[in-house]
Scaffold this motif. Sequence first.
Motif, PDB file in Angstrom:
ATOM      1  N   LEU A 129      41.084  36.673  42.179  1.00 30.54           N
ATOM      2  CA  LEU A 129      40.622  36.651  40.793  1.00 30.54           C
ATOM      3  C   LEU A 129      39.268  35.950  40.702  1.00 30.54           C
ATOM      4  CD1 LEU A 129      40.969  37.000  37.708  1.00 30.54           C
ATOM      5  CD2 LEU A 129      42.159  34.802  37.727  1.00 30.54           C
ATOM      6  N   ALA A 130      39.148  34.810  41.356  1.00 29.01           N
ATOM      7  CA  ALA A 130      37.897  34.050  41.316  1.00 29.01           C
ATOM      8  C   ALA A 130      36.748  34.859  41.894  1.00 29.01           C
ATOM      9  CB  ALA A 130      38.069  32.739  42.081  1.00 29.01           C
ATOM     10  N   ALA A 131      36.956  35.450  43.046  1.00 29.88           N
ATOM     11  CA  ALA A 131      35.895  36.240  43.677  1.00 29.88           C
ATOM     12  C   ALA A 131      35.513  37.427  42.802  1.00 29.88           C
ATOM     13  CB  ALA A 131      36.352  36.719  45.058  1.00 29.88           C
ATOM     14  N   GLY A 132      36.493  38.107  42.270  1.00 32.43           N
ATOM     15  CA  GLY A 132      36.221  39.255  41.408  1.00 32.43           C
ATOM     16  C   GLY A 132      35.481  38.870  40.142  1.00 32.43           C
ATOM     17  N   ALA A 133      35.848  37.726  39.563  1.00 32.42           N
ATOM     18  CA  ALA A 133      35.183  37.270  38.338  1.00 32.42           C
ATOM     19  C   ALA A 133      33.705  37.018  38.577  1.00 32.42           C
ATOM     20  CB  ALA A 133      35.858  36.005  37.809  1.00 32.42           C
ATOM     21  N   VAL A 134      33.363  36.459  39.717  1.00 34.13           N
ATOM     22  CA  VAL A 134      31.958  36.189  40.032  1.00 34.13           C
ATOM     23  C   VAL A 134      31.231  37.485  40.379  1.00 34.13           C
ATOM     24  CG1 VAL A 134      30.394  35.012  41.627  1.00 34.13           C
ATOM     25  CG2 VAL A 134      32.391  33.800  40.707  1.00 34.13           C
ATOM     26  N   VAL A 135      31.822  38.289  41.232  1.00 37.05           N
ATOM     27  CA  VAL A 135      31.182  39.543  41.665  1.00 37.05           C
ATOM     28  C   VAL A 135      30.954  40.484  40.480  1.00 37.05           C
ATOM     29  CG1 VAL A 135      31.562  41.668  42.997  1.00 37.05           C
ATOM     30  CG2 VAL A 135      31.977  39.444  44.040  1.00 37.05           C
ATOM     31  N   GLU A 136      31.917  40.548  39.571  1.00 36.68           N
ATOM     32  CA  GLU A 136      31.820  41.473  38.436  1.00 36.68           C
ATOM     33  C   GLU A 136      31.044  40.909  37.255  1.00 36.68           C
ATOM     34  OE1 GLU A 136      32.799  44.683  38.389  1.00 36.68           O
ATOM     35  OE2 GLU A 136      33.316  44.440  40.500  1.00 36.68           O
ATOM     36  N   GLY A 137      30.536  39.684  37.374  1.00 36.87           N
ATOM     37  CA  GLY A 137      29.712  39.111  36.321  1.00 36.87           C
ATOM     38  C   GLY A 137      30.461  38.498  35.161  1.00 36.87           C
ATOM     39  N   TYR A 138      31.732  38.198  35.343  1.00 33.07           N
ATOM     40  CA  TYR A 138      32.508  37.537  34.298  1.00 33.07           C
ATOM     41  C   TYR A 138      32.126  36.064  34.184  1.00 33.07           C
ATOM     42  CZ  TYR A 138      35.775  41.469  33.862  1.00 33.07           C
ATOM     43  OH  TYR A 138      36.342  42.696  33.628  1.00 33.07           O
ATOM     44  N   ALA A 139      31.686  35.483  35.289  1.00 31.25           N
ATOM     45  CA  ALA A 139      31.339  34.063  35.332  1.00 31.25           C
ATOM     46  C   ALA A 139      30.431  33.821  36.536  1.00 31.25           C
ATOM     47  CB  ALA A 139      32.605  33.214  35.451  1.00 31.25           C
ATOM     48  N   ASP A 140      29.799  32.665  36.526  1.00 33.77           N
ATOM     49  CA  ASP A 140      28.964  32.287  37.660  1.00 33.77           C
ATOM     50  C   ASP A 140      29.765  31.572  38.734  1.00 33.77           C
ATOM     51  OD1 ASP A 140      26.257  33.054  36.634  1.00 33.77           O
ATOM     52  OD2 ASP A 140      26.947  31.754  35.010  1.00 33.77           O
ATOM     53  N   MET A 141      30.826  30.940  38.306  1.00 31.09           N
ATOM     54  CA  MET A 141      31.736  30.250  39.230  1.00 31.09           C
ATOM     55  C   MET A 141      33.090  30.109  38.561  1.00 31.09           C
ATOM     56  SD  MET A 141      30.149  26.418  38.991  1.00 31.09           S
ATOM     57  CE  MET A 141      28.469  26.911  38.663  1.00 31.09           C
ATOM     58  N   VAL A 142      34.082  29.735  39.353  1.00 28.70           N
ATOM     59  CA  VAL A 142      35.439  29.572  38.840  1.00 28.70           C
ATOM     60  C   VAL A 142      35.933  28.198  39.238  1.00 28.70           C
ATOM     61  CG1 VAL A 142      37.805  30.476  38.893  1.00 28.70           C
ATOM     62  CG2 VAL A 142      35.857  32.052  38.997  1.00 28.70           C
ATOM     63  N   GLY A 143      36.496  27.494  38.272  1.00 35.12           N
ATOM     64  CA  GLY A 143      37.005  26.148  38.536  1.00 35.12           C
ATOM     65  C   GLY A 143      38.497  26.145  38.796  1.00 35.12           C
ATOM     66  N   PHE A 144      38.868  25.426  39.821  1.00 34.40           N
ATOM     67  CA  PHE A 144      40.278  25.253  40.150  1.00 34.40           C
ATOM     68  C   PHE A 144      40.635  23.794  39.894  1.00 34.40           C
ATOM     69  CE2 PHE A 144      39.243  29.012  42.483  1.00 34.40           C
ATOM     70  CZ  PHE A 144      40.414  29.725  42.604  1.00 34.40           C
ATOM     71  N   GLY A 145      41.484  23.527  38.939  1.00 38.01           N
ATOM     72  CA  GLY A 145      41.881  22.158  38.646  1.00 38.01           C
ATOM     73  C   GLY A 145      43.231  21.838  39.244  1.00 38.01           C
ATOM     74  N   ARG A 146      44.258  22.425  38.680  1.00 32.70           N
ATOM     75  CA  ARG A 146      45.631  22.139  39.112  1.00 32.70           C
ATOM     76  C   ARG A 146      45.837  22.402  40.599  1.00 32.70           C
ATOM     77  NH1 ARG A 146      49.535  23.222  34.483  1.00 32.70           N
ATOM     78  NH2 ARG A 146      48.183  23.438  32.695  1.00 32.70           N
ATOM     79  N   MET A 147      45.231  23.472  41.085  1.00 34.39           N
ATOM     80  CA  MET A 147      45.432  23.820  42.493  1.00 34.39           C
ATOM     81  C   MET A 147      44.903  22.725  43.413  1.00 34.39           C
ATOM     82  SD  MET A 147      46.794  26.226  44.381  1.00 34.39           S
ATOM     83  CE  MET A 147      46.675  27.855  43.637  1.00 34.39           C
ATOM     84  N   THR A 148      43.811  22.081  43.020  1.00 32.38           N
ATOM     85  CA  THR A 148      43.253  21.041  43.884  1.00 32.38           C
ATOM     86  C   THR A 148      44.164  19.829  43.955  1.00 32.38           C
ATOM     87  OG1 THR A 148      41.925  20.096  42.091  1.00 32.38           O
ATOM     88  CG2 THR A 148      40.885  21.751  43.481  1.00 32.38           C
ATOM     89  N   PHE A 149      44.938  19.585  42.914  1.00 36.51           N
ATOM     90  CA  PHE A 149      45.923  18.494  42.956  1.00 36.51           C
ATOM     91  C   PHE A 149      47.068  18.839  43.913  1.00 36.51           C
ATOM     92  CE2 PHE A 149      44.797  17.502  38.299  1.00 36.51           C
ATOM     93  CZ  PHE A 149      43.828  16.587  38.675  1.00 36.51           C
ATOM     94  N   ALA A 150      47.588  20.038  43.796  1.00 33.05           N
ATOM     95  CA  ALA A 150      48.748  20.448  44.582  1.00 33.05           C
ATOM     96  C   ALA A 150      48.409  20.757  46.035  1.00 33.05           C
ATOM     97  CB  ALA A 150      49.399  21.676  43.949  1.00 33.05           C
TER      98      ALA A 150
END
Length: 107
Positions: free
Chosen positions: A32-53
């Motif tokens: 999802l993150a890679a697709g969002a950046v490649v398709e122009g939905y965002a410049d980057m994607v933040g992972f919050g909860r995942m970094t804790f776990a």
Amino acid sequence: MYKLTKEIKQAIPEVAIVASAPTYLREESGYLAAGAVVEGYADMVGFGRMTFAYPEFARDIMAYSFDKKQTCITCGKCSELMRGSRAGCAVRDSVYTDLYRELKAKS
């Protein structure tokens, strides 16, 4: 949510847009993150909860070795901890499990 992120990015292309909430897709979140950046939905994607776990998840998804047993289960305990003390994964990290139990005992 990502549809709205894309609309914002298209409306204000000079602003760096960070999409969020990919963790809900667990082991698929990197796609999802890679697709969002490649398709122009965002410049980057933040992972919050995942970094804790799963602190090593970024390295592991880049190496195609994502460990499903370490992934965030999106239980929300980290958000509860954030309101009461420090944030961390109460499911995967015993330090935060103890903090979570203390927080719940007070309420």
